[in-house]
Scaffold this motif. Structure first.
Motif, PDB file in Angstrom:
ATOM      1  N   GLY A   1       6.594  -2.545  -5.262  1.00 48.34           N
ATOM      2  CA  GLY A   1       5.731  -1.615  -5.967  1.00 48.34           C
ATOM      3  C   GLY A   1       4.398  -1.436  -5.282  1.00 48.34           C
ATOM      4  N   ASN A   2       3.555  -0.651  -5.939  1.00 50.63           N
ATOM      5  CA  ASN A   2       2.209  -0.361  -5.451  1.00 50.63           C
ATOM      6  C   ASN A   2       1.268  -1.529  -5.709  1.00 50.63           C
ATOM      7  OD1 ASN A   2       2.233   2.554  -4.701  1.00 50.63           O
ATOM      8  ND2 ASN A   2       2.968   2.754  -6.804  1.00 50.63           N
TER       9      ASN A   2
ATOM     10  N   GLU B   1       4.408  13.200 -10.400  1.00 53.23           N
ATOM     11  CA  GLU B   1       3.902  13.613  -9.087  1.00 53.23           C
ATOM     12  C   GLU B   1       4.717  13.030  -7.935  1.00 53.23           C
ATOM     13  OE1 GLU B   1       1.439  12.288 -11.467  1.00 53.23           O
ATOM     14  OE2 GLU B   1       1.439  14.389 -12.109  1.00 53.23           O
ATOM     15  N   GLY B   2       5.756  12.258  -8.251  1.00 49.25           N
ATOM     16  CA  GLY B   2       6.587  11.658  -7.214  1.00 49.25           C
ATOM     17  C   GLY B   2       6.087  10.318  -6.705  1.00 49.25           C
ATOM     18  N   ASN B   3       5.048   9.770  -7.356  1.00 45.38           N
ATOM     19  CA  ASN B   3       4.546   8.454  -6.954  1.00 45.38           C
ATOM     20  C   ASN B   3       5.480   7.360  -7.453  1.00 45.38           C
ATOM     21  OD1 ASN B   3       2.037   9.451  -5.827  1.00 45.38           O
ATOM     22  ND2 ASN B   3       1.432   9.853  -7.951  1.00 45.38           N
ATOM     23  N   LEU B   4       5.697   6.373  -6.625  1.00 45.58           N
ATOM     24  CA  LEU B   4       6.583   5.278  -6.990  1.00 45.58           C
ATOM     25  C   LEU B   4       5.913   4.403  -8.040  1.00 45.58           C
ATOM     26  CD1 LEU B   4       9.049   3.451  -4.923  1.00 45.58           C
ATOM     27  CD2 LEU B   4       7.390   2.022  -6.088  1.00 45.58           C
ATOM     28  N   GLY B   5       6.599   4.184  -9.138  1.00 42.83           N
ATOM     29  CA  GLY B   5       6.104   3.312 -10.195  1.00 42.83           C
ATOM     30  C   GLY B   5       6.731   1.934 -10.122  1.00 42.83           C
TER      31      GLY B   5
ATOM     32  N   ARG C   1       0.844  -1.194   0.000  1.00 41.37           N
ATOM     33  CA  ARG C   1       0.000   0.000   0.000  1.00 41.37           C
ATOM     34  C   ARG C   1       0.877   1.241   0.000  1.00 41.37           C
ATOM     35  NH1 ARG C   1      -4.467  -1.114   4.771  1.00 41.37           N
ATOM     36  NH2 ARG C   1      -5.805  -2.538   3.606  1.00 41.37           N
ATOM     37  N   ASP C   2       1.964   1.182   0.765  1.00 35.53           N
ATOM     38  CA  ASP C   2       2.901   2.302   0.870  1.00 35.53           C
ATOM     39  C   ASP C   2       4.304   1.800   0.534  1.00 35.53           C
ATOM     40  OD1 ASP C   2       4.502   4.478   1.510  1.00 35.53           O
ATOM     41  OD2 ASP C   2       3.520   4.866   3.437  1.00 35.53           O
ATOM     42  N   PRO C   3       4.619   1.683  -0.754  1.00 39.09           N
ATOM     43  CA  PRO C   3       5.907   1.111  -1.137  1.00 39.09           C
ATOM     44  C   PRO C   3       7.113   1.946  -0.720  1.00 39.09           C
ATOM     45  CG  PRO C   3       4.764   1.932  -3.071  1.00 39.09           C
ATOM     46  CD  PRO C   3       3.802   2.020  -1.934  1.00 39.09           C
ATOM     47  N   LYS C   4       6.955   3.261  -0.651  1.00 37.37           N
ATOM     48  CA  LYS C   4       8.099   4.089  -0.211  1.00 37.37           C
ATOM     49  C   LYS C   4       8.453   3.768   1.237  1.00 37.37           C
ATOM     50  CE  LYS C   4       7.693   8.062  -3.301  1.00 37.37           C
ATOM     51  NZ  LYS C   4       7.427   9.513  -3.364  1.00 37.37           N
TER      52      LYS C   4
END
Length: 153
Positions: free
Chosen positions: A60-61, A42-46, A17-20
């Protein structure tokens, strides 16, 4: 010609849910190293990759209805990632526990010569860790376990 570094033949990809947060936690708890992070505008992890020894995992997400974190499916797991350690397994387990891992099996020596433990990460993925502590023959393992073993190397 550009040469890329050798890749393992097999690796695992895990959804969070929160990969970072997972990247930071996996580094602190298990000693994995983040080696690639791909983000969108947008800085979202791909996509990301972490290394440990000569292996990698991808983090990943949740990205489809079929790609979910255990946290989104009542803690269920369809796989367990196993990591073979060369460092002291008891110290590794203590590090994971100090970082907040739920230790679901304390380190114990198995009939096949590895000392293993199991841990659950904050989103519910189950990990196993093993360290060979004794070289055991197939015959010794069969005698100790009562099992018939084929393909022992």
């Amino acid at each position: 010609t550009v040469m890329s570094p050798p890749r393992p033949s097999l690796s695992s990809a895990l959804c969070y849910r929160d990969p970072k947060a997972a990247l930071k936690w996996l580094e602190a708890a298990f000693g994995f190293e983040t080696v690639m992070v791909i983000t969108d505008a947008e800085g979202n992890l791909g996509h990301s990759q972490m290394s440990f020894g000569n292996g990698i995992i991808m983090v990943g997400n949740e990205w489809t209805a079929d790609h979910k974190s255990p946290a989104s499916i009542q803690g269920k797991n369809t796989q367990t990632v196993h990591v073979h350690l060369t460092e002291d397994i008891d110290k590794h387990c203590a590090r994971a526990k100090a970082a907040g891992a739920e230790i679901i099996q304390d380190p114990a020596t198995q009939f096949y010569g590895d000392r293993t433990y199991r841990a659950r990460d904050p989103e519910g993925h189950i990990w196993t860790f093993g360290q060979t502590v004794k070289v055991v023959s197939r015959e010794e393992a069969e005698k100790a376990s009562g099992l018939k073993i084929e393909g022992w190397v």
